[in-house]
Design a protein around this motif. Structure first.
Motif, PDB file in Angstrom:
ATOM      1  N   ARG A  99       0.787  -1.131  -0.217  1.00 50.28           N
ATOM      2  CA  ARG A  99      -0.060   0.012  -0.081  1.00 50.28           C
ATOM      3  C   ARG A  99       0.915   1.263   0.077  1.00 50.28           C
ATOM      4  N   LEU A 100       1.938   1.060   0.594  1.00 54.05           N
ATOM      5  CA  LEU A 100       2.887   2.466   0.857  1.00 54.05           C
ATOM      6  C   LEU A 100       3.514   2.494  -0.759  1.00 54.05           C
ATOM      7  N   LYS A 101       3.962   1.278  -1.182  1.00 57.15           N
ATOM      8  CA  LYS A 101       4.584   1.340  -2.355  1.00 57.15           C
ATOM      9  C   LYS A 101       3.625   2.085  -3.420  1.00 57.15           C
ATOM     10  N   ARG A 102       2.414   1.529  -3.516  1.00 57.03           N
ATOM     11  CA  ARG A 102       1.367   2.244  -4.567  1.00 57.03           C
ATOM     12  C   ARG A 102       0.997   3.670  -4.287  1.00 57.03           C
ATOM     13  N   TYR A 103       0.977   3.887  -3.009  1.00 56.15           N
ATOM     14  CA  TYR A 103       0.966   5.358  -2.695  1.00 56.15           C
ATOM     15  C   TYR A 103       2.141   6.370  -3.068  1.00 56.15           C
ATOM     16  N   LEU A 104       3.207   5.910  -2.993  1.00 56.39           N
ATOM     17  CA  LEU A 104       4.544   6.539  -3.512  1.00 56.39           C
ATOM     18  C   LEU A 104       4.462   6.607  -5.410  1.00 56.39           C
ATOM     19  N   LEU A 105       4.101   5.446  -5.713  1.00 60.69           N
ATOM     20  CA  LEU A 105       4.077   5.482  -7.167  1.00 60.69           C
ATOM     21  C   LEU A 105       2.928   6.251  -7.811  1.00 60.69           C
ATOM     22  N   ASP A 106       2.060   6.094  -7.349  1.00 62.16           N
ATOM     23  CA  ASP A 106       0.793   6.806  -7.698  1.00 62.16           C
ATOM     24  C   ASP A 106       0.782   8.421  -7.427  1.00 62.16           C
ATOM     25  N   TYR A 107       1.163   8.743  -6.508  1.00 57.30           N
ATOM     26  CA  TYR A 107       1.231  10.365  -6.029  1.00 57.30           C
ATOM     27  C   TYR A 107       2.755  11.045  -5.790  1.00 57.30           C
ATOM     28  N   MET A 108       3.558  10.224  -5.957  1.00 58.48           N
ATOM     29  CA  MET A 108       4.931  10.982  -5.836  1.00 58.48           C
ATOM     30  C   MET A 108       5.985  10.616  -7.251  1.00 58.48           C
ATOM     31  N   VAL A 109       5.465   9.545  -8.063  1.00 54.99           N
ATOM     32  CA  VAL A 109       6.167   9.233  -9.132  1.00 54.99           C
ATOM     33  C   VAL A 109       5.366   9.729 -10.424  1.00 54.99           C
ATOM     34  N   ASP A 110       3.952   9.055 -10.443  1.00 55.73           N
ATOM     35  CA  ASP A 110       3.252   9.496 -11.588  1.00 55.73           C
ATOM     36  C   ASP A 110       2.394  10.494 -11.339  1.00 55.73           C
ATOM     37  N   LYS A 111       2.205  10.999  -9.991  1.00 56.98           N
ATOM     38  CA  LYS A 111       1.564  12.152  -9.909  1.00 56.98           C
ATOM     39  C   LYS A 111       0.112  12.060 -10.367  1.00 56.98           C
ATOM     40  N   ILE A 112      -0.653  11.119 -10.308  1.00 58.41           N
ATOM     41  CA  ILE A 112      -1.767  10.992 -11.069  1.00 58.41           C
ATOM     42  C   ILE A 112      -3.127  12.001 -10.638  1.00 58.41           C
ATOM     43  N   HIS A 113      -2.806  12.547  -9.338  1.00 58.53           N
ATOM     44  CA  HIS A 113      -3.498  13.339  -9.011  1.00 58.53           C
ATOM     45  C   HIS A 113      -3.730  14.756  -9.692  1.00 58.53           C
ATOM     46  N   LEU A 114      -2.484  15.049 -10.261  1.00 56.90           N
ATOM     47  CA  LEU A 114      -2.059  16.328 -10.916  1.00 56.90           C
ATOM     48  C   LEU A 114      -2.617  16.167 -12.704  1.00 56.90           C
ATOM     49  N   ARG A 115      -2.564  14.836 -12.953  1.00 51.18           N
ATOM     50  CA  ARG A 115      -2.552  14.505 -14.451  1.00 51.18           C
ATOM     51  C   ARG A 115      -3.934  15.135 -15.308  1.00 51.18           C
ATOM     52  N   LYS A 116      -3.540  15.660 -16.301  1.00 51.82           N
ATOM     53  CA  LYS A 116      -4.630  15.816 -17.249  1.00 51.82           C
ATOM     54  C   LYS A 116      -4.907  14.635 -18.111  1.00 51.82           C
ATOM     55  N   TYR A 117      -5.955  13.856 -18.059  1.00 50.05           N
ATOM     56  CA  TYR A 117      -6.124  12.574 -18.677  1.00 50.05           C
ATOM     57  C   TYR A 117      -6.426  12.676 -20.216  1.00 50.05           C
ATOM     58  N   ASP A 118      -6.780  14.055 -20.621  1.00 49.91           N
ATOM     59  CA  ASP A 118      -7.104  13.990 -22.191  1.00 49.91           C
ATOM     60  C   ASP A 118      -5.560  14.327 -22.921  1.00 49.91           C
ATOM     61  N   LYS A 119      -4.590  14.282 -22.334  1.00 54.67           N
ATOM     62  CA  LYS A 119      -3.440  14.361 -23.119  1.00 54.67           C
ATOM     63  C   LYS A 119      -2.286  13.305 -22.707  1.00 54.67           C
ATOM     64  N   PRO A 120      -2.105  12.191 -23.582  1.00 56.25           N
ATOM     65  CA  PRO A 120      -1.123  11.043 -23.269  1.00 56.25           C
ATOM     66  C   PRO A 120       0.245  11.679 -23.100  1.00 56.25           C
ATOM     67  N   THR A 121       1.117  10.991 -22.371  1.00 59.53           N
ATOM     68  CA  THR A 121       2.331  11.508 -21.967  1.00 59.53           C
ATOM     69  C   THR A 121       3.300  10.771 -23.226  1.00 59.53           C
ATOM     70  N   LEU A 122       4.118  11.799 -23.986  1.00 60.41           N
ATOM     71  CA  LEU A 122       4.825  11.177 -24.851  1.00 60.41           C
ATOM     72  C   LEU A 122       6.061  10.083 -24.510  1.00 60.41           C
ATOM     73  N   GLN A 123       6.498  10.606 -23.222  1.00 61.64           N
ATOM     74  CA  GLN A 123       7.601   9.841 -22.660  1.00 61.64           C
ATOM     75  C   GLN A 123       7.547   8.375 -22.636  1.00 61.64           C
ATOM     76  N   TYR A 124       6.210   7.917 -22.087  1.00 63.33           N
ATOM     77  CA  TYR A 124       5.850   6.663 -22.042  1.00 63.33           C
ATOM     78  C   TYR A 124       4.998   6.098 -23.029  1.00 63.33           C
ATOM     79  N   ASP A 125       4.594   6.738 -24.447  1.00 64.23           N
ATOM     80  CA  ASP A 125       3.732   6.298 -25.208  1.00 64.23           C
ATOM     81  C   ASP A 125       2.615   5.973 -24.558  1.00 64.23           C
ATOM     82  N   ASN A 126       2.077   6.975 -23.697  1.00 68.15           N
ATOM     83  CA  ASN A 126       0.539   6.787 -23.146  1.00 68.15           C
ATOM     84  C   ASN A 126       0.475   5.773 -22.126  1.00 68.15           C
ATOM     85  N   LYS A 127       1.664   5.190 -21.639  1.00 71.77           N
ATOM     86  CA  LYS A 127       1.687   4.215 -20.498  1.00 71.77           C
ATOM     87  C   LYS A 127       1.810   5.065 -19.283  1.00 71.77           C
ATOM     88  N   TRP A 128       0.749   5.349 -18.617  1.00 75.13           N
ATOM     89  CA  TRP A 128       0.619   6.308 -17.478  1.00 75.13           C
ATOM     90  C   TRP A 128       0.921   5.863 -16.289  1.00 75.13           C
TER      91      TRP A 128
END
Length: 713
Positions: A180-209
């Motif tokens: 659960r801790l690892k999931r929290y770190l990855l979601d909110y400190m690595v991927d920052k999914i709470h800040l993401r605009k979902y209508d624009k894929p990230t080119l860096q990962y070819d839309n693997k978010w």
């Protein structure tokens, strides 16, 4: 006692018999002198026993300064003053002298001059056995130096961070907590999914978010759930493997080799899977589809995956996850550190705001954001573990010192009465910096007849981020009924232009006490506002001004550079080093209480990275204490006020042309002189004939239209 060195308001404060008195002292108005004179007056003229006086300050340096000034007043030889002011004497030599001289003058030795923390330390060490182990040790954020034997005897062998980190590792022995801790770190400190605009894929990962627990990046939260389920059960899988059955290449979502199974996850965003399914049938390959609707119920989705996968694995397949803390967070230990630091700050806030864990737990659980709820679900077990650890090991941190002292006085009437009867006069310096715990402790020491003498300046309250509460000084009469306020309004430090400017700036704050501070010093020097086009121009301006100051006989110790954030000073520091100058640069917080003949305030730009520097911190902290933009802005303005009033004679404000700080604009033009780098015109001046107004070329000597000679400048 000779009162000739006091002005009328200082004198009034010193001789006052009011039971609750606030001396509201403007910058440079002699507040420390007034407090010290109060002590001397009580002992000399009121014949108060020194043991009945408690003087409380905030820092060890402030307490030492108070003692030094008292010793200097008693030591008519001047020997002690010379020793304390000797730059070549080591701090330990000065400490030794301070101790010896205090013992020499019994009236000073009898006083209790302490910081809040050292006072509580003494109370708990000597009388706190009913409340806590009186052989306790202090746990802080740093270890004591090895050569400081006296301190080392009273300090825990482990820092607070080390304790939190060790306890976190222990909590992570529970695999569910670890994941659960690892999931929290990855979601909110690595991927920052709470800040993401979902209508624009990230080119860096070819839309693997989305980052999975094993580091694989996938395209949806549902696919992340499936991959994490495989990880938790130690099931090897491939994500989007390349497959060609017969007719074309394609990528099924998952392949589990040990079960010889392909999984296609279908959502409303999925492409039509019929052509893929046709290929699976042609190759006699096993394909199972999962659906987005299943993911709304985690128990159902777990059951579906177990039904699909587990029965197809070999009988001896080991499906339990065995993973160490170090392995789980490999490559992310910096994020673990940041998480721990945030939890430590939350722990301090809980204590300073005098709240309790159950109420925090309840409020956090009701937050509308999953990220905040997840943080507290992870943080609160760690905070509880730390609290239990400290009690078990007989450790107290600095906030615990005050909290436990309060508890002792609340729960044990005999101890409380001892201190209430002992201290008939309580004097508090820098009262604008008090927090909830400190005020509660003061209230527990007071009897109706106790004299409470507080000195401070609401205009200089700048430690809200540490938990100080400016309302205690602004609304002093509400918190201490029947009190009186005396305003010291004469500034002996700064010139009239500096004082006038600071008065006008602070008037923009609504939450303050009105006072009109006057300047005792007269000077023709106005505040210099320099607006450079670039940072380099500001630096060069500063170099020129400093060189001029040195050429006129100025000394390095008479200069002070102030800034909101340390990074603002870096270009100045490197340039000054090239000049062979060392230029005391300090953050404004660190410079409180200092003064210099010439002060430069740098970084005065508007917006991000400038001054004012306002940000409503992470919502995580709002769970403990809600932040208000207007109040934060007022604290920034008080910080600017503190910076301005460090200057004795000359003040320079450095900014960028076109992006001047709003604080500069709050200073009336009458107090400033403005200078800036000139901007080269981008359009050549138009030359017109003085007679017929026809446009002329630069080289014309005579107007070709009317014959009038062209005037050249």
């Amino acid at each position: 006692m000779n009162h000739s060195n006091l002005n009328p308001l200082q004198h009034e404060a010193v001789i006052s018999d009011d039971r609750r008195l606030l001396v509201l002292a403007g910058a440079g108005s002699g507040k420390t002198k007034t407090l010290l004179q109060k002590i001397i007056y009580l002992i000399e003229e009121k014949e108060v026993s020194p043991s009945e006086i408690l003087a409380i300050t905030f820092t060890k340096n402030a307490a030492n300064e108070m003692l030094d000034r008292l010793i200097e007043s008693a030591d008519h030889t001047g020997t002690f003053k010379a020793l304390i002011n000797d730059k070549y004497k080591k701090p330990e030599e000065k400490d030794r002298a301070r101790y010896q001289y205090s013992k020499q003058f019994k009236w000073i030795d009898g006083l209790t001059v302490r910081t809040f923390h050292s006072f509580c330390y003494s109370v708990l060490r000597n009388y706190g056995v009913k409340e806590f182990d009186n052989k306790f040790r202090i746990i802080g954020d740093e270890k004591p130096t090895e050569d400081d034997d006296q301190l080392a005897r009273h300090v825990a062998p482990i820092t607070a961070f080390e304790a939190f980190h060790t306890l976190l590792i222990d909590l992570c022995k529970d695999t569910d907590y670890l994941l659960r801790l690892k999931r929290y770190l990855l979601d909110y400190m690595v991927d920052k999914i709470h800040l993401r605009k979902y209508d624009k894929p990230t080119l860096q990962y070819d839309n693997k978010w989305y980052t999975c627990l094993d580091g694989t990046r996938v395209r949806s939260k549902s696919e992340q759930y499936i991959a994490d389920w495989f990880y938790r059960h130690s099931i090897q899988y491939e994500y989007e493997p390349l497959l060609n059955v017969r007719d074309f290449n394609f990528h099924p979502d998952f392949y589990v080799a040990d079960a010889n199974l392909y999984i296609e996850h279908v959502s409303d965003k999925s492409f039509d899977t019929r052509r893929k399914e046709e290929q699976f049938r042609k190759g006699h390959l096993l394909l199972v589809k999962t659906y987005e609707a299943m993911t709304t119920d985690s128990a159902l989705f777990n059951h579906v995956l177990e039904t699909i996968v587990m029965g197809r694995l070999p009988a001896n397949y080991q499906s339990g996850l065995r993973i160490s803390f170090m392995e789980a967070f490999n490559g992310h230990h910096d994020l673990v550190k940041d998480f721990v630091r945030t939890v430590m700050r939350i722990t301090d806030m809980v204590k300073v705001e005098d709240t309790d864990i159950p109420s925090v737990e309840e409020k956090a659980a009701q937050d509308q954001h999953e990220r905040v709820r997840e943080f507290y679900a992870l943080a609160l077990p760690l905070i509880k573990a730390y609290k239990h650890f400290c009690v078990d090991k007989s450790y107290l941190d600095f906030n615990d010192l005050i909290g436990r002292c309060i508890s002792l006085l609340q729960n044990h009437a005999d101890i409380a009465e001892k201190f209430r009867n002992s201290y008939k006069y309580i004097l508090v310096d820098e009262f604008q910096d008090v927090n909830n715990l400190q005020v509660k402790m003061l209230e527990l020491l007071l009897k109706p007849e106790t004299q409470l003498f507080c000195v401070g300046d609401d205009w200089q309250s700048i430690y809200g981020f540490r938990g100080s509460n400016v309302s205690y000084i602004v609304e002093f009469e509400k918190h201490f009924p029947g009190s009186r306020v005396i305003k010291l309004n004469m500034n002996y430090r700064s010139t009239e232009n500096i004082v006038g400017a600071s008065n006008e700036v602070i008037k923009h704050n609504k939450f303050r006490i009105d006072k009109e501070v006057k300047a005792a010093k007269r000077s023709d020097h106005k505040i210099v506002v320099y607006a450079g086009q670039t940072e380099e121009e500001q630096v060069e301006f500063a170099v020129r001004e400093i060189q001029r100051f040195f050429d006129a006989g100025g000394q390095p110790d008479d200069l002070l550079f102030l800034y909101r954030r340390s990074k603002m000073y870096q270009p100045f520091f490197y340039r000054f080093r090239q000049q062979g100058w060392r230029i005391p640069g300090k953050t404004i917080h660190a410079a409180k209480g200092l003064e210099a003949k010439v002060v430069f305030i740098i970084g005065l730009t508007e917006g991000n990275g400038g001054f004012p520097d306002i940000w409503l911190e992470d919502r995580i902290f709002q769970t403990i204490k809600e932040a208000n933009f207007d109040l934060l802005m007022e604290e920034e303005r008080r910080l600017f006020y503190v910076a301005i009033t460090r200057a004795k004679d000359k003040l320079h404000l450095l900014t960028i042309k076109g992006n001047e700080s709003s604080f500069i604009k709050e200073i009336p033009a009458a107090f400033t002189v403005k200078t800036s780098a000139t901007i080269t015109p981008v359009v050549d001046a138009v030359l017109l004939c003085n007679n017929c107004n026809s446009q002329l070329e630069k080289l014309f000597k005579v107007c070709p239209y009317c014959g009038t000679p062209v005037e050249t400048t």
